[in-house]
Write an enzyme that holds these catalytic residues in place. Structure first.
Site, PDB file in Angstrom:
ATOM      1  N   ASP A   8       0.869  -1.161   0.000  1.00 32.39           N
ATOM      2  CA  ASP A   8       0.000   0.000   0.000  1.00 32.39           C
ATOM      3  C   ASP A   8       0.918   1.227   0.000  1.00 32.39           C
ATOM      4  O   ASP A   8       2.109   1.113   0.298  1.00 32.39           O
ATOM      5  CB  ASP A   8      -0.870  -0.039   1.262  1.00 32.39           C
ATOM      6  CG  ASP A   8      -1.746   1.179   1.399  1.00 32.39           C
ATOM      7  OD1 ASP A   8      -2.411   1.555   0.418  1.00 32.39           O
ATOM      8  OD2 ASP A   8      -1.758   1.772   2.498  1.00 32.39           O
ATOM      9  N   ARG A   9       0.400   2.405  -0.334  1.00 28.98           N
ATOM     10  CA  ARG A   9       1.254   3.590  -0.332  1.00 28.98           C
ATOM     11  C   ARG A   9       1.100   4.402   0.953  1.00 28.98           C
ATOM     12  O   ARG A   9       1.955   4.369   1.816  1.00 28.98           O
ATOM     13  CB  ARG A   9       0.956   4.476  -1.558  1.00 28.98           C
ATOM     14  CG  ARG A   9       2.040   5.542  -1.772  1.00 28.98           C
ATOM     15  CD  ARG A   9       1.650   6.561  -2.808  1.00 28.98           C
ATOM     16  NE  ARG A   9       0.726   7.534  -2.200  1.00 28.98           N
ATOM     17  CZ  ARG A   9       0.236   8.591  -2.830  1.00 28.98           C
ATOM     18  NH1 ARG A   9       0.554   8.825  -4.092  1.00 28.98           N
ATOM     19  NH2 ARG A   9      -0.583   9.419  -2.222  1.00 28.98           N
ATOM     20  N   ASP A  10      -0.018   5.122   1.092  1.00 32.95           N
ATOM     21  CA  ASP A  10      -0.215   6.027   2.226  1.00 32.95           C
ATOM     22  C   ASP A  10      -0.314   5.252   3.533  1.00 32.95           C
ATOM     23  O   ASP A  10      -1.165   4.389   3.692  1.00 32.95           O
ATOM     24  CB  ASP A  10      -1.468   6.878   2.014  1.00 32.95           C
ATOM     25  CG  ASP A  10      -1.392   7.716   0.746  1.00 32.95           C
ATOM     26  OD1 ASP A  10      -0.287   8.164   0.400  1.00 32.95           O
ATOM     27  OD2 ASP A  10      -2.442   7.917   0.104  1.00 32.95           O
ATOM     28  N   GLN A  52      -6.973   5.404  -4.276  1.00 30.95           N
ATOM     29  CA  GLN A  52      -6.846   6.863  -4.344  1.00 30.95           C
ATOM     30  C   GLN A  52      -8.229   7.470  -4.574  1.00 30.95           C
ATOM     31  O   GLN A  52      -8.504   8.087  -5.595  1.00 30.95           O
ATOM     32  CB  GLN A  52      -5.849   7.256  -5.438  1.00 30.95           C
ATOM     33  CG  GLN A  52      -4.419   6.864  -5.130  1.00 30.95           C
ATOM     34  CD  GLN A  52      -3.859   7.608  -3.929  1.00 30.95           C
ATOM     35  OE1 GLN A  52      -4.117   8.785  -3.719  1.00 30.95           O
ATOM     36  NE2 GLN A  52      -3.067   6.903  -3.116  1.00 30.95           N
ATOM     37  N   SER A  53      -9.101   7.300  -3.581  1.00 31.83           N
ATOM     38  CA  SER A  53     -10.482   7.785  -3.721  1.00 31.83           C
ATOM     39  C   SER A  53     -10.565   9.299  -3.761  1.00 31.83           C
ATOM     40  O   SER A  53     -11.593   9.854  -4.146  1.00 31.83           O
ATOM     41  CB  SER A  53     -11.347   7.249  -2.583  1.00 31.83           C
ATOM     42  OG  SER A  53     -10.989   7.852  -1.351  1.00 31.83           O
TER      43      SER A  53
END
Length: 190
Positions: A8-10, A52-53
């Site tokens: 995952d990124r964030d 990335q909503s």
């Protein structure tokens, strides 16, 4: 077949400051770049899978995300870290941007991004890892047949370990993953 670290990124790679979409708000979590260097030396594909909503919610544009991603890839290359692929889901069922307002198979906890990567890179999912800071990351990994789902506490403000999780392992940060893999799998770094 290839083995991969799906990340995952964030909250996993960078500090989660809610809808991070520009360089000024992007800060790598301490020692994750070093961990990625070691994971590459361990012959893992590094694949980022990120919801990335904020795109669907109209908080930033797809282009904003792509510009930040381009910068992140460039920055990591300075440390000789090659990201093999980045998959992102811009969708959300409650979005306000019509083009991205939808329910999809790519938004975690659905496994769409992971399954696309599996097919593209011939990934052995049983020998691969999903690393993220939410249960949705763990559910996506589980649904995709990932062998080891790793929940990191680095994405949470309190940095408290959850009492319950479907994760295989719960660790403080991605920074610790290479050593834990070496211990569990007896893998040596070249």
């Amino acid at each position: 077949m290839n083995n991969a670290i799906f990340m995952d990124r964030d909250g996993t790679i960078n500090v989660d400051k809610s809808y991070v979409h520009n360089i000024n708000n992007f800060f790598f979590i301490e020692n994750v770049i070093d961990a990625m260097i070691i994971l590459k030396k361990m012959n893992f594909f590094l694949i980022i899978v990120t919801n990335q909503s904020g795109i669907a919610r109209g908080l930033f544009t797809k282009n904003d995300f792509l510009l930040l991603t381009k910068w992140m890839i460039f920055y990591l290359k300075l440390y000789h870290v090659h990201i093999d692929a980045i998959y992102f889901c811009p969708h959300h069922s409650k979005g306000i941007v019509k083009k991205f307002k939808q329910t999809c198979l790519c938004r975690k906890p659905n496994p769409g991004m992971l399954l696309d990567a599996k097919q593209r890179f011939n990934i052995n999912m049983t020998n691969s890892y999903m690393v993220g800071d939410t249960e949705n990351d763990m559910l996506a990994g589980q649904s995709a047949g990932i062998g080891t789902n790793v929940l990191v506490c680095s994405g949470k403000e309190t940095k408290k370990r959850p009492e319950k999780s479907i994760a295989t392992w719960i660790i403080e940060s991605l920074a610790f993953l290479p050593n834990i893999i070496r211990i569990h799998k007896n893998i040596k770094i070249i």
